[in-house]
Design a protein around this motif. Structure first.
Motif, short mmCIF file in Angstrom:
data_model
loop_
_atom_site.label_atom_id
_atom_site.label_comp_id
_atom_site.label_asym_id
_atom_site.label_seq_id
_atom_site.Cartn_x
_atom_site.Cartn_y
_atom_site.Cartn_z
N LEU A 133 0.83 -1.21 0.00
CA LEU A 133 0.00 0.00 0.00
C LEU A 133 0.86 1.25 0.00
N TRP A 134 1.93 1.21 0.77
CA TRP A 134 2.83 2.35 0.86
C TRP A 134 3.48 2.63 -0.51
N LEU A 135 3.95 1.59 -1.18
CA LEU A 135 4.57 1.75 -2.49
C LEU A 135 3.54 2.23 -3.52
N THR A 136 2.32 1.70 -3.43
CA THR A 136 1.26 2.13 -4.35
C THR A 136 0.99 3.62 -4.19
N GLY A 137 0.97 4.09 -2.94
CA GLY A 137 0.76 5.51 -2.67
C GLY A 137 1.84 6.36 -3.30
N ILE A 138 3.09 5.92 -3.18
CA ILE A 138 4.21 6.68 -3.76
C ILE A 138 4.06 6.76 -5.28
N VAL A 139 3.74 5.63 -5.91
CA VAL A 139 3.60 5.60 -7.37
C VAL A 139 2.44 6.49 -7.81
N CYS A 140 1.31 6.42 -7.10
CA CYS A 140 0.15 7.23 -7.47
C CYS A 140 0.47 8.72 -7.35
N ARG A 141 1.16 9.10 -6.27
CA ARG A 141 1.52 10.52 -6.09
C ARG A 141 2.45 10.97 -7.19
N HIS A 142 3.37 10.11 -7.58
CA HIS A 142 4.32 10.44 -8.63
C HIS A 142 3.60 10.66 -9.97
N ILE A 143 2.69 9.75 -10.31
CA ILE A 143 1.95 9.86 -11.57
C ILE A 143 1.09 11.12 -11.58
N ARG A 144 0.38 11.35 -10.46
CA ARG A 144 -0.49 12.52 -10.37
C ARG A 144 0.32 13.81 -10.51
N GLY A 145 1.49 13.83 -9.85
CA GLY A 145 2.35 15.01 -9.89
C GLY A 145 2.90 15.30 -11.27
N ARG A 146 3.01 14.28 -12.11
CA ARG A 146 3.52 14.50 -13.47
C ARG A 146 2.42 14.95 -14.42
N TYR A 175 8.36 20.90 -9.23
CA TYR A 175 8.43 19.45 -9.48
C TYR A 175 8.33 18.62 -8.22
N ASN A 176 8.28 19.28 -7.06
CA ASN A 176 8.00 18.55 -5.81
C ASN A 176 6.50 18.33 -5.61
N CYS A 177 5.69 19.04 -6.39
CA CYS A 177 4.24 19.01 -6.19
C CYS A 177 3.67 17.65 -6.61
N THR A 178 2.88 17.06 -5.71
CA THR A 178 2.23 15.79 -6.01
C THR A 178 0.78 15.99 -6.44
N ALA A 179 0.36 17.25 -6.59
CA ALA A 179 -1.01 17.59 -7.00
C ALA A 179 -2.04 17.02 -6.04
N CYS A 180 -1.71 17.03 -4.75
CA CYS A 180 -2.63 16.48 -3.75
C CYS A 180 -3.84 17.38 -3.54
N SER A 181 -3.72 18.65 -3.91
CA SER A 181 -4.78 19.68 -3.84
C SER A 181 -5.09 20.13 -2.41
N ASN A 182 -4.30 19.76 -1.44
CA ASN A 182 -4.54 20.21 -0.06
C ASN A 182 -4.47 21.73 0.06
N CYS A 183 -3.50 22.32 -0.63
CA CYS A 183 -3.36 23.79 -0.55
C CYS A 183 -4.52 24.48 -1.26
N VAL A 184 -4.99 23.90 -2.35
CA VAL A 184 -6.11 24.49 -3.09
C VAL A 184 -7.35 24.52 -2.20
N LYS A 185 -7.58 23.41 -1.49
CA LYS A 185 -8.75 23.35 -0.59
C LYS A 185 -8.59 24.31 0.58
N ALA A 186 -7.35 24.51 1.04
CA ALA A 186 -7.11 25.37 2.20
C ALA A 186 -7.26 26.85 1.88
N CYS A 187 -7.02 27.21 0.63
CA CYS A 187 -7.05 28.62 0.24
C CYS A 187 -8.50 29.08 0.07
N LYS A 188 -8.91 30.03 0.89
CA LYS A 188 -10.29 30.54 0.85
C LYS A 188 -10.46 31.65 -0.18
N PHE A 189 -9.37 32.00 -0.84
CA PHE A 189 -9.42 33.15 -1.76
C PHE A 189 -9.27 32.72 -3.22
#
Ligand code: SF4
Ligand code: SF4
Length: 97
Positions: free
Chosen positions: A13-26, A69-83
């Motif tokens: 599961l841990w390795l799958t998470g890393i791969v998914c984050r990598h693909i999403r970030g690209r 290129y460090n961005c994994t596109a997790c969108s946490n910052c997008v959700k946090a930004c109220k503006f």
């Protein structure tokens, strides 16, 4: 035996998470809509990948993308930004931007 199965599943599961984050970030990248940014720095505290930085200039504090290129596109910052000052855009449509 069960113990090894559980350890194996956790590692898989841990390795799958890393791969998914990598693909999403690209596929996607973060960008700042500067006119909307108030410089509250909430997004800086949310991002754990050191992608964003606070920049001070004659217009005050605002956010810039420091390590895109460090961005994994997790969108946490997008959700946090109220503006609505952050957005993820598709790298596939980069020529259309
Ligand atoms: S949370 Fe939004 S408004 Fe606040 S600093 Fe980040 S981008 Fe700017
Ligand atoms: S999308 Fe995720 S990794 Fe990318 S800048 Fe925002 S919080 Fe950081």
């Amino acid at each position: 035996m069960l113990y090894y199965c559980i350890i194996g599943a956790v590692i898989a599961l841990w390795l799958t998470g890393i791969v998914c984050r990598h693909i999403r970030g690209r596929r996607k990248m973060i960008r700042v809509i500067e006119d909307n940014c108030t410089g509250c720095t909430k997004c800086l505290k949310i991002c754990r990948r050191n992608v964003l930085e606070a920049v001070k200039d004659e217009n005050g504090t605002h956010i810039a993308v420091k390590n895109p290129y460090n961005c994994t596109a997790c969108s946490n910052c997008v959700k946090a930004c109220k503006f609505k000052a952050l957005e993820l855009y598709s790298l596939r449509n980069r020529k259309d931007d």
